[in-house]
Motif scaffolding. Structure first.
Motif, short mmCIF file in Angstrom:
data_model
loop_
_atom_site.label_atom_id
_atom_site.label_comp_id
_atom_site.label_asym_id
_atom_site.label_seq_id
_atom_site.Cartn_x
_atom_site.Cartn_y
_atom_site.Cartn_z
N SER A 79 0.38 -1.04 0.00
CA SER A 79 0.01 -0.25 0.24
C SER A 79 0.68 1.58 0.09
O SER A 79 1.94 1.13 0.49
CB SER A 79 -0.61 -0.08 1.72
OG SER A 79 -0.09 0.12 2.04
N LEU A 80 0.28 2.51 -0.73
CA LEU A 80 0.63 3.42 -0.53
C LEU A 80 1.32 4.24 0.77
O LEU A 80 2.33 4.93 1.11
CB LEU A 80 0.31 4.64 -1.29
CG LEU A 80 0.27 4.77 -2.93
CD1 LEU A 80 -0.74 5.73 -2.93
CD2 LEU A 80 1.73 5.19 -3.21
N VAL A 81 0.59 3.67 1.55
CA VAL A 81 0.27 4.31 3.31
C VAL A 81 1.45 3.89 3.65
O VAL A 81 2.49 4.40 4.91
CB VAL A 81 -1.09 3.79 4.14
CG1 VAL A 81 -1.18 4.15 5.78
CG2 VAL A 81 -2.26 5.12 3.34
N GLN A 82 0.96 2.35 3.83
CA GLN A 82 2.55 1.65 3.74
C GLN A 82 4.48 2.52 3.22
O GLN A 82 4.71 2.40 4.54
CB GLN A 82 3.36 0.38 4.02
CG GLN A 82 2.01 0.04 4.59
CD GLN A 82 1.53 -1.97 4.13
OE1 GLN A 82 1.33 -2.03 2.82
NE2 GLN A 82 1.11 -3.23 4.91
N ALA A 83 4.42 2.28 1.97
CA ALA A 83 5.61 3.37 1.64
C ALA A 83 5.88 4.30 2.35
O ALA A 83 6.73 5.64 2.87
CB ALA A 83 5.26 3.50 -0.23
N GLY A 84 4.76 5.69 2.69
CA GLY A 84 5.19 6.84 2.88
C GLY A 84 5.38 6.79 4.69
O GLY A 84 6.45 7.62 4.88
N GLU A 85 5.09 6.01 5.32
CA GLU A 85 5.29 5.58 6.58
C GLU A 85 6.96 4.42 6.77
O GLU A 85 7.53 5.18 7.70
CB GLU A 85 4.10 4.40 7.62
CG GLU A 85 3.05 4.41 7.45
CD GLU A 85 2.28 3.41 8.06
OE1 GLU A 85 2.47 1.92 7.96
OE2 GLU A 85 1.19 3.39 8.54
N ALA A 86 7.60 4.38 5.43
CA ALA A 86 8.93 3.97 5.73
C ALA A 86 9.78 5.18 5.52
O ALA A 86 10.28 5.81 6.25
CB ALA A 86 8.45 3.16 4.24
N VAL A 87 8.94 5.53 4.25
CA VAL A 87 10.18 7.37 4.51
C VAL A 87 10.33 8.44 5.74
O VAL A 87 11.16 8.82 6.09
CB VAL A 87 8.94 8.46 3.64
CG1 VAL A 87 9.79 9.20 3.08
CG2 VAL A 87 8.79 7.44 2.26
N ALA A 88 8.65 8.40 6.16
CA ALA A 88 8.57 9.01 7.75
C ALA A 88 9.72 8.35 8.69
O ALA A 88 10.27 8.76 9.33
CB ALA A 88 7.58 8.69 8.29
N ALA A 89 9.52 6.78 8.62
CA ALA A 89 10.17 6.66 9.56
C ALA A 89 12.20 6.86 9.86
O ALA A 89 12.70 7.32 10.50
CB ALA A 89 10.18 5.49 9.49
N ILE A 90 12.65 6.40 8.27
CA ILE A 90 13.44 6.54 7.54
C ILE A 90 14.15 8.27 8.35
O ILE A 90 15.15 8.24 8.72
CB ILE A 90 13.82 6.59 6.41
CG1 ILE A 90 13.82 5.58 5.78
CG2 ILE A 90 14.83 6.82 5.81
CD1 ILE A 90 13.89 4.34 4.43
N THR A 91 12.74 8.83 7.53
CA THR A 91 13.58 10.52 8.21
C THR A 91 13.33 10.56 9.76
O THR A 91 14.73 11.51 10.12
CB THR A 91 13.02 11.10 7.70
OG1 THR A 91 12.13 11.69 6.65
CG2 THR A 91 13.09 12.79 8.11
N ALA A 92 12.27 10.65 10.35
CA ALA A 92 12.62 10.55 11.81
C ALA A 92 13.74 9.99 12.86
O ALA A 92 14.66 10.07 13.34
CB ALA A 92 11.20 9.62 12.39
N ALA A 93 14.28 8.78 11.87
CA ALA A 93 15.27 8.29 12.10
C ALA A 93 16.62 8.80 11.87
O ALA A 93 17.99 8.35 12.92
CB ALA A 93 15.74 6.48 12.10
N GLY A 94 16.78 10.03 11.84
CA GLY A 94 18.04 10.51 11.20
C GLY A 94 18.96 10.36 9.79
O GLY A 94 20.08 10.53 9.84
N HIS A 95 18.54 9.38 9.10
CA HIS A 95 19.38 8.75 8.05
C HIS A 95 18.97 9.74 7.61
O HIS A 95 18.10 11.09 7.19
CB HIS A 95 18.35 7.39 7.55
CG HIS A 95 18.67 6.51 8.41
ND1 HIS A 95 19.98 5.56 8.99
CD2 HIS A 95 17.90 5.54 9.10
CE1 HIS A 95 19.53 4.98 9.59
NE2 HIS A 95 18.30 4.89 10.08
#
Length: 468
Positions: free
Chosen positions: A233-249
């Protein structure tokens, strides 16, 4: 315009090598009438000039200004907003032959060049000195530095390294009346006076003509590794992007393909993409420890629901993953060719806050279904800049109309989510109406005032960006 016009007569007197600089044959006029943007009006120029020096540009602009002839600056014509489109009877000023790299200065990490230098050629040249010019527009094998500066171009790696504007230290310019001026500096720091350099970057040839640029450089980028992750799903891809950004990568590329685009690349034969995925993330890291970063980002993608994850451990494996992103254009071309008629792939450019990315992509899918069109959405997920690509048959009047309506719906949806009508392609003629919707009345009037200040006769690239 006949060969006996005052403009041509005076320019022939001023330019000893005028036969090489000035062209009026129908083939050249037609070839330089427009850039690569559909849906944007274009006129027929009376003359196309190919200056080789800044002095040529001064002579041409000064003479055209005195005679009231409009001038349209132009580079490689790879732009996608109509900013380089001719107006009837104008002189097109193409700076493609001003293509010298004047100096590479490793000690100060800068390069001086003319506007016609092709972007990839510049990067290859500075690489010989252990340096790099990071901005990498998709058309970097063809587009020029002058055009990149005029449009404020971005690229795949700008999520980490920034866009063209971040590398322009100074500009050598010719104003509409032929006066020459210099903006900016050679120093790392400097805040003397108003920042005219930043004002000119992205002004799309409406305020002055760029005849030289001083650009900042960086050390050569270290080797990179990549991963590919597909989601149901697109929502899951969006969540992955948000998680990568939030983790400081800070990946050097973070690209997102929607369902239609993922399927097109899979159908085109890329071996790593599985059919049926709702979204694909392509991530690159060139950090000091890319293996560690990719391992961490892989876990974040799987935590968000990724079902097909491929990571690289060698440069060749990484190249194969990144190739999935670079195959988008030929994949969409193959799809368009299969439609018959006169297929057109219209590449749009709109940016939204990263938190709204998945929602915006879902809205685009709804717009595609509502208008019975194939819209392929890809883009730079790391900075929220998407490129919905409408593929349609321009020989089908009804489909052409639906494509135009879908374009407007996409623009409206992006602005409604707090976005902007262009992230890196510019306004040109294509988005003038949307600029008036995006800016408040005071901002719009100040922009018009700046145009009048630089170009009181409204002769330089008239009708682009804002009306004077």
């Amino acid at each position: 315009m006949s060969p006996e016009t005052p403009l041509l007569s005076r320019l022939r007197t001023l330019l000893p090598d005028h036969a090489d600089v000035l062209h009026t044959d129908p083939e050249t006029l037609s070839a330089h009438a427009r850039d690569a943007a559909p849906f944007s009006e274009a006129g027929l120029p009376a003359t196309v000039a190919f200056p080789r020096t800044a002095e040529h540009v001064q002579h041409i602009l000064r003479t055209a200004y005195e005679l009231g002839v409009p001038v349209v600056p132009q580079g490689a014509r790879t732009g996608l907003a109509g900013a380089a489109n001719a107006v009837d009877g104008c002189l097109v000023l193409n700076t493609g032959r001003m293509d010298r790299i004047l100096e590479v200065d490793p000690a100060n990490r800068l390069v001086r060049c003319e506007p016609g230098v092709v972007t990839k050629r510049l990067n290859d040249a500075v690489a010989e000195h252990g340096l790099s010019y990071p901005p990498d527009p998709a058309s970097w094998e063809h587009c020029t530095i002058g055009g990149n500066i005029a449009t404020g171009a971005g690229g795949i790696c700008c999520v980490k390294y920034g866009v063209t504007a971040d590398y322009v230290l100074g500009l050598d310019l010719v104003l509409p009346d032929g006066r020459r001026m210099r903006t900016g500096r050679n120093t790392v720091k400097g805040v003397a006076g108003y920042d005219l350099t930043r004002l000119l970057v992205g002004s799309e040839g409406t305020l002055a003509v760029i005849v030289g640029a001083t650009l900042a450089l960086r050390p050569v980028r270290p080797p990179a590794l990549s991963l590919l992750a597909q989601f149901p799903s697109l929502v899951q891809a969006g969540e992955a992007v948000a998680a990568i950004t939030a983790a400081g990568h800070v990946p050097s590329a973070l690209e997102l393909l929607d369902r239609a685009t993922s399927q097109a690349v899979a159908d085109h034969g890329h071996p790593l993409l599985e059919a049926g995925a709702a979204a694909t993330l392509i991530i690159e890291s060139d950090s000091a420890d890319p293996v560690r970063d990719l391992t961490a980002m892989t876990l974040l993608c799987k935590g968000a629901g990724a079902q097909n994850v491929v990571t690289s451990s060698t440069a060749e494996e990484s190249r194969r993953i990144i190739e999935a992103r670079r195959l988008v254009t030929p994949a969409l071309g193959a799809f368009a060719a299969s439609l018959g008629g006169r297929p057109t792939a219209f590449i749009e450019d709109v940016a939204v806050p990263r938190s709204e990315l998945a929602k915006f992509m879902g809205t685009i899918e709804e717009i595609a279904a509502r208008h019975r069109l194939r819209i392929f959405t890809l883009g730079h997920a790391g900075d929220g800049n998407l490129h919905p690509t409408v593929v349609f048959d321009e020989s089908d009047a009804d489909e052409f109309r639906r494509a135009q309506t879908a374009y407007d719906d996409i623009m409206a949806a992006g602005l409604a989510l707090g976005g902007t009508s262009t992230g890196e392609h510019g306004i040109g003629t294509l988005k003038r109406e949307w600029l008036t919707r995006e800016l408040d009345p005071v901002s719009l009037e100040l922009q018009r005032g700046l145009k009048r200040l630089f170009d009181p006769k409204n002769l330089l690239n008239p009708g682009k960006v804002v009306e004077a």
